[in-house]
Design a protein around this motif. Structure first.
Motif, PDB file in Angstrom:
ATOM      1  N   ILE A 191       1.390 -27.971   2.001  1.00 24.19           N
ATOM      2  CA  ILE A 191       2.536 -26.828   2.473  1.00 24.19           C
ATOM      3  C   ILE A 191       3.830 -27.379   1.945  1.00 24.19           C
ATOM      4  N   GLU A 192       3.998 -29.036   2.088  1.00 25.42           N
ATOM      5  CA  GLU A 192       5.376 -29.280   1.501  1.00 25.42           C
ATOM      6  C   GLU A 192       5.315 -29.275   0.062  1.00 25.42           C
ATOM      7  N   HIS A 193       4.114 -28.709  -0.612  1.00 26.12           N
ATOM      8  CA  HIS A 193       4.407 -28.718  -2.201  1.00 26.12           C
ATOM      9  C   HIS A 193       4.680 -27.260  -2.627  1.00 26.12           C
ATOM     10  N   LEU A 194       4.701 -26.350  -1.563  1.00 29.89           N
ATOM     11  CA  LEU A 194       4.657 -24.922  -2.046  1.00 29.89           C
ATOM     12  C   LEU A 194       6.267 -24.834  -2.221  1.00 29.89           C
ATOM     13  N   ASP A 195       6.462 -23.631  -3.150  1.00 28.92           N
ATOM     14  CA  ASP A 195       7.800 -23.071  -3.669  1.00 28.92           C
ATOM     15  C   ASP A 195       9.078 -23.444  -2.206  1.00 28.92           C
ATOM     16  N   ASP A 196       9.947 -23.514  -2.877  1.00 30.30           N
ATOM     17  CA  ASP A 196      10.999 -23.605  -1.640  1.00 30.30           C
ATOM     18  C   ASP A 196      11.053 -22.279  -1.041  1.00 30.30           C
ATOM     19  N   GLU A 197      10.955 -21.147  -1.752  1.00 28.57           N
ATOM     20  CA  GLU A 197      11.074 -20.079  -1.139  1.00 28.57           C
ATOM     21  C   GLU A 197      10.102 -19.487  -0.300  1.00 28.57           C
ATOM     22  N   ILE A 198       8.875 -20.147  -0.264  1.00 23.18           N
ATOM     23  CA  ILE A 198       7.972 -20.187   0.679  1.00 23.18           C
ATOM     24  C   ILE A 198       8.039 -20.840   1.952  1.00 23.18           C
ATOM     25  N   LYS A 199       8.003 -22.326   1.619  1.00 19.24           N
ATOM     26  CA  LYS A 199       8.161 -23.132   2.723  1.00 19.24           C
ATOM     27  C   LYS A 199       9.223 -23.313   3.447  1.00 19.24           C
ATOM     28  N   ASN A 200      10.558 -23.094   2.873  1.00 17.90           N
ATOM     29  CA  ASN A 200      11.686 -22.938   3.803  1.00 17.90           C
ATOM     30  C   ASN A 200      12.111 -21.720   4.231  1.00 17.90           C
ATOM     31  N   PHE A 201      11.254 -20.860   4.105  1.00 11.16           N
ATOM     32  CA  PHE A 201      11.686 -19.600   4.753  1.00 11.16           C
ATOM     33  C   PHE A 201      10.484 -18.830   5.392  1.00 11.16           C
ATOM     34  N   GLU A 202       9.306 -18.777   4.967  1.00  9.38           N
ATOM     35  CA  GLU A 202       8.262 -18.094   5.755  1.00  9.38           C
ATOM     36  C   GLU A 202       7.824 -18.903   6.853  1.00  9.38           C
ATOM     37  N   PRO A 203       7.345 -18.230   7.783  1.00  7.92           N
ATOM     38  CA  PRO A 203       6.839 -19.006   9.127  1.00  7.92           C
ATOM     39  C   PRO A 203       5.751 -20.013   8.637  1.00  7.92           C
ATOM     40  N   ILE A 204       5.642 -21.233   9.250  1.00  7.92           N
ATOM     41  CA  ILE A 204       4.728 -22.293   8.629  1.00  7.92           C
ATOM     42  C   ILE A 204       3.530 -21.661   9.234  1.00  7.92           C
ATOM     43  N   MET A 224       0.926  -1.233  -0.064  1.00  9.73           N
ATOM     44  CA  MET A 224      -0.016   0.127   0.108  1.00  9.73           C
ATOM     45  C   MET A 224       1.019   1.133  -0.217  1.00  9.73           C
ATOM     46  N   GLY A 225       2.115   1.277  -0.673  1.00  3.12           N
ATOM     47  CA  GLY A 225       2.798   2.529  -0.809  1.00  3.12           C
ATOM     48  C   GLY A 225       3.895   2.557   0.301  1.00  3.12           C
ATOM     49  N   LYS A 226       3.748   1.776   1.186  1.00  5.53           N
ATOM     50  CA  LYS A 226       4.622   1.739   2.206  1.00  5.53           C
ATOM     51  C   LYS A 226       5.458   0.960   2.729  1.00  5.53           C
ATOM     52  N   LYS A 227       6.687   1.103   3.279  1.00  6.24           N
ATOM     53  CA  LYS A 227       7.601   0.163   3.411  1.00  6.24           C
ATOM     54  C   LYS A 227       7.424  -0.541   4.885  1.00  6.24           C
ATOM     55  N   PHE A 228       7.258  -1.954   4.809  1.00  6.23           N
ATOM     56  CA  PHE A 228       7.049  -2.756   5.792  1.00  6.23           C
ATOM     57  C   PHE A 228       8.313  -3.459   6.259  1.00  6.23           C
ATOM     58  N   LYS A 229       8.877  -3.452   7.614  1.00  6.10           N
ATOM     59  CA  LYS A 229       9.820  -4.082   7.730  1.00  6.10           C
ATOM     60  C   LYS A 229       9.474  -5.574   7.829  1.00  6.10           C
ATOM     61  N   VAL A 230      10.192  -6.519   7.309  1.00  4.80           N
ATOM     62  CA  VAL A 230       9.795  -8.008   7.292  1.00  4.80           C
ATOM     63  C   VAL A 230      11.127  -8.701   7.540  1.00  4.80           C
ATOM     64  N   ASP A 231      10.850  -9.689   8.104  1.00  8.71           N
ATOM     65  CA  ASP A 231      12.061 -10.757   8.536  1.00  8.71           C
ATOM     66  C   ASP A 231      11.476 -12.181   8.603  1.00  8.71           C
ATOM     67  N   LYS A 232      12.108 -13.289   9.155  1.00  3.87           N
ATOM     68  CA  LYS A 232      11.683 -14.323   9.092  1.00  3.87           C
ATOM     69  C   LYS A 232      10.347 -14.621  10.118  1.00  3.87           C
ATOM     70  N   ARG A 233      10.373 -13.589  11.058  1.00  7.72           N
ATOM     71  CA  ARG A 233       9.341 -13.892  12.003  1.00  7.72           C
ATOM     72  C   ARG A 233       7.890 -13.652  11.436  1.00  7.72           C
ATOM     73  N   VAL A 234       7.889 -12.959  10.192  1.00  9.57           N
ATOM     74  CA  VAL A 234       6.626 -12.646   9.584  1.00  9.57           C
ATOM     75  C   VAL A 234       6.380 -12.914   8.417  1.00  9.57           C
ATOM     76  N   LEU A 235       5.010 -13.235   7.911  1.00  8.99           N
ATOM     77  CA  LEU A 235       4.727 -13.519   6.340  1.00  8.99           C
ATOM     78  C   LEU A 235       5.402 -12.055   5.568  1.00  8.99           C
ATOM     79  N   ILE A 236       5.648 -12.573   4.339  1.00  8.47           N
ATOM     80  CA  ILE A 236       5.728 -11.219   3.509  1.00  8.47           C
ATOM     81  C   ILE A 236       4.498 -10.849   3.024  1.00  8.47           C
TER      82      ILE A 236
END
Ligand SMILES: C[S@@+](CC[C@H](N)C(=O)[O-])C[C@H]1O[C@@H](n2cnc3c(N)ncnc32)[C@H](O)[C@@H]1O
Length: 265
Positions: free
Chosen positions: A217-230, A79-91
Motif C-alpha cells: 500500500i505504501e508504494h501505491l501512487d499518492d493519489e490512491i494511498k493518500n485519498f482512497e480509503p485504505i 457502465m455509462g452511468k454517473k456514480f457519486k464518489v467521495d473519500k468514503r468510497v473507492l473510485i
C-alpha cells in the motif's frame, strides 16, 4: 479571461504533475463553468467570470495536490452511468466493468428471472447497481417490477457504513431505490448473508474485494494511498484475505448451480 486562456493556464499548472493533464484541465474547467467538456472546446471565446475562475483555481490546486479528478468532480462514470464518489468510497475502476459484463452474461445464461444476487464489498454500489440497472436489458427480468412479474432481489453489503450511505444515494440517483428488491446489509464479508439467513438461496455472488497486499500500500501512487480509503484497498498480508474467505464460505449461501465471481487483480 476567456476559456482559451483558462485552458492554457491550467495546462501549464498541471503539466508534468499529472499523467493526463490536458484531459484533467478540461474536466476541471467544465466543472467550474457548469458545462460539458465539449462546450469547453467548442466555445474558447466564452468569458470566465471571477467566481468561475476562483472555483477553477481551487480545483486545480486540489489536483496539483494529487486529489483524484473523480473526487473533485464528485462522480465517476461507470457502465455509462454517473456514480457519486467521495473519500468514503473507492473510485470504481474501468476494469471492474469486465466483472459486471461477465456477471450479466452469467445472469443471462442462467436465465435468472428471480432469485438473489449479492454484491459483497459493494463500496459505491457501482457493481451491484449496474447489474440491477443493466440486467433488465440483457436478462429476462424487468425494473420497475410490474405486478406479478418476476425479478431478482439484489443484496449489497459492505463493512463500511459510510460506503453504504454512498451506495444508497447512488441507488436513489439511479432510480433503483424504490424497488422492494434491493437491500443494503452491513457487516464483514459474507456475515451479512449469514445474518439474513440466506443459506443455499443465492444465485450469484459478485465481489471486487480489497486485494492489495498490506505491504504494497505504501508504494501505491499518492493519489490512491493518500485519498482512497485504505479499508477498500488492504487485502491482508498476501492480498488474498477476502478472496480466501469468499471461496471458503460462498458455497454455504449459493444455490446448487450458483456462481461466485471475484475480481482478483
Ligand atoms: C475494492 S473496494 C470495491 C468497491 C466497489 N465494489 C467497486 O468495485 O468499486 C472494496 C470494498 O470492500 C469494503 N470492505 C473492506 N473490508 C471489508 C470487510 N471485512 N467486509 C466487507 N466489506 C469490506 C470496503 O469498504 C470497500 O468498499
Amino acid at each position: 479571461m476567456e476559456v482559451r486562456d483558462a485552458l492554457s493556464l491550467g495546462r501549464q499548472a498541471l503539466s508534468g504533475k499529472t499523467e493526463h493533464f490536458a484531459r484533467d484541465v478540461a474536466l476541471l474547467l467544465a466543472h467550474a463553468l457548469g458545462c460539458t467538456v465539449e462546450d469547453v472546446y467548442l466555445h474558447p471565446e466564452r468569458v470566465v467570470t471571477p467566481q468561475e475562475y476562483d472555483a477553477y483555481l481551487y480545483f486545480l490546486k486540489r489536483r496539483i495536490n494529487k486529489e483524484p479528478v473523480a473526487y473533485i468532480l464528485g462522480y465517476k462514470e461507470f457502465m455509462g452511468k454517473k456514480f457519486k464518489v467521495d473519500k468514503r468510497v473507492l473510485i470504481p475502476r474501468p476494469e471492474t466493468e469486465i466483472l459486471v459484463e461477465t456477471a450479466l452474461k452469467i445472469m443471462a445464461d442462467m436465465e435468472i428471472k428471480d432469485g438473489i444476487i449479492c454484491d459483497v464489498c459493494c463500496g459505491s454500489g457501482a457493481v451491484g447497481l449496474s447489474l440491477m440497472g443493466w440486467g433488465r436489458f440483457s436478462c429476462f427480468f424487468r425494473y420497475p417490477k410490474g405486478a406479478g412479474e418476476p425479478s431478482p432481489s439484489f443484496v449489497l453489503t459492505d463493512i463500511s457504513q459510510e460506503a453504504l450511505e454512498v451506495a444508497r444515494e447512488n441507488a436513489r440517483n439511479l432510480g433503483l431505490d424504490c424497488q422492494d428488491g434491493l437491500r443494503f446489509l452491513h457487516g464483514d464479508c459474507l456475515e451479512p448473508l449469514r445474518g439474513a439467513g440466506l443459506f443455499n438461496q443465492v444465485d450469484l455472488i459478485v465481489s471486487n474485494p480489497p486485494y492489495i497486499p498490506s505491504g504494497e500500500i505504501e508504494h501505491l501512487d499518492d493519489e490512491i494511498k493518500n485519498f482512497e480509503p485504505i479499508l477498500a484497498l488492504d487485502g491482508g498480508a498476501c492480498g488474498t484475505r477476502f478472496i480466501n474467505t469468499l471461496i471458503e464460505e460462498a458455497p454455504d449461501f449459493l444455490k446448487s448451480g450458483g456462481h461466485l465471481l471475484i475480481e482478483i487483480g
